[in-house]
Design an enzyme around this catalytic site. Sequence first.
Site, mmCIF file in Angstrom:
data_model
loop_
_atom_site.group_PDB
_atom_site.id
_atom_site.type_symbol
_atom_site.label_atom_id
_atom_site.label_comp_id
_atom_site.label_asym_id
_atom_site.label_seq_id
_atom_site.Cartn_x
_atom_site.Cartn_y
_atom_site.Cartn_z
ATOM 1 N N ASP A 198 0.862 -1.174 0.000
ATOM 2 C CA ASP A 198 0.000 0.000 0.000
ATOM 3 C C ASP A 198 0.905 1.231 0.000
ATOM 4 O OD1 ASP A 198 -2.282 1.751 0.562
ATOM 5 O OD2 ASP A 198 -1.493 1.799 2.609
ATOM 6 N N MET A 199 0.355 2.382 -0.380
ATOM 7 C CA MET A 199 1.173 3.593 -0.418
ATOM 8 C C MET A 199 0.944 4.485 0.808
ATOM 9 S SD MET A 199 1.248 4.515 -4.503
ATOM 10 C CE MET A 199 2.308 5.938 -4.241
ATOM 11 N N ASP A 200 -0.199 5.152 0.853
ATOM 12 C CA ASP A 200 -0.461 6.103 1.941
ATOM 13 C C ASP A 200 -0.602 5.377 3.277
ATOM 14 O OD1 ASP A 200 -0.956 8.833 0.474
ATOM 15 O OD2 ASP A 200 -2.012 7.322 -0.699
ATOM 16 N N THR A 227 -2.833 0.455 -4.342
ATOM 17 C CA THR A 227 -3.250 1.701 -3.721
ATOM 18 C C THR A 227 -4.664 2.103 -4.123
ATOM 19 O OG1 THR A 227 -2.678 4.070 -3.553
ATOM 20 C CG2 THR A 227 -2.154 2.975 -5.618
ATOM 21 N N LYS A 265 -8.190 -4.709 -3.670
ATOM 22 C CA LYS A 265 -6.752 -4.919 -3.842
ATOM 23 C C LYS A 265 -6.416 -6.407 -3.942
ATOM 24 C CE LYS A 265 -5.219 -0.637 -1.598
ATOM 25 N NZ LYS A 265 -4.276 -0.043 -0.624
ATOM 26 N N ASP A 325 -2.406 -0.651 5.863
ATOM 27 C CA ASP A 325 -2.800 -0.033 7.135
ATOM 28 C C ASP A 325 -4.289 0.232 7.269
ATOM 29 O OD1 ASP A 325 -2.918 3.474 6.878
ATOM 30 O OD2 ASP A 325 -2.579 2.173 5.178
ATOM 31 N N SER A 326 -5.061 0.097 6.187
ATOM 32 C CA SER A 326 -6.476 0.484 6.238
ATOM 33 C C SER A 326 -7.392 -0.632 5.746
ATOM 34 C CB SER A 326 -6.702 1.754 5.403
ATOM 35 O OG SER A 326 -5.995 2.845 5.961
ATOM 36 N N ASN A 365 -9.126 -0.935 3.153
ATOM 37 C CA ASN A 365 -8.983 -1.313 1.744
ATOM 38 C C ASN A 365 -7.798 -2.241 1.503
ATOM 39 O OD1 ASN A 365 -6.927 0.568 2.053
ATOM 40 N ND2 ASN A 365 -7.617 1.910 0.401
#
Length: 252
Positions: A15-17, A49, A180, A203-204, A206
């Site tokens: 993941d990115m953010d 992402t 994802k 982290d989330s 998604n």
Amino acid sequence: MAQQITTRFKMIALDMDGTLLNRKQEISEQNRKWIQAALEADVKVILATSRPIRGVLEHAKSLNFDLPVVVSNGSEVWKTPRELHSRYEMNAETKERIVEVLRQHEGNIRFWVQVAGGQFDYDNWDPMKAHEAKWLQVAIKAEDADRLKEIYEELHSWSMLEISNSHITNIECNPPGRNKGSGLLEVCGMFGIRMDEVIAVGDSLNDVSMIRAAGLGVAMGNAQDYVKRAADEITLSNEEDGVADIIQRYFF
């Protein structure tokens, strides 16, 4: 550089953010160093992402990155950051119903509609152009938790959407079955890699689909509690180079 050890893992999906990127939206020196080491050791490193492809290009270029990316939470899979592999869009009925929800809560929410080739949002909403566009993902943000819950329950009741979030103050909607995890499965097919040979880090909400589907699902130290419960392991936070930590421990 460290030598690769024997491992069953052949790919890592990031993941990115809140995962790869720190609070300054930057890739830290340590994360960059160990991603490059993984790539040199022939580990497939992919990005997964909620961002659209245009939000990935700069970071992919900075990593000299020419591998697949899963964007818009799986509504698009790119073979490379420049070559589209697959795209999945919302149908007309779903679009119309979402527009009605946006109207009902106008002034109390912010929203973003990712479409093929661009985006419409609360600042540049054009009903005609939006109607004609190919919708990939809708994000709705509300600071009022009760309002966000009300919107979530309405959307969820339709059974027409894949619903997640990238932060506790938002809702992200995708076509049914697109997430994802489904995007990552497509990427595995490109390389003949099994899902149990993949590490997925996020982290989330998604990220949960790929964390659960991967051979090793990793939650960041800053992840939402639900994500931590779904994961096999918890690493350091995105401010502590959690991505570098996982790459070091499982590939070197």
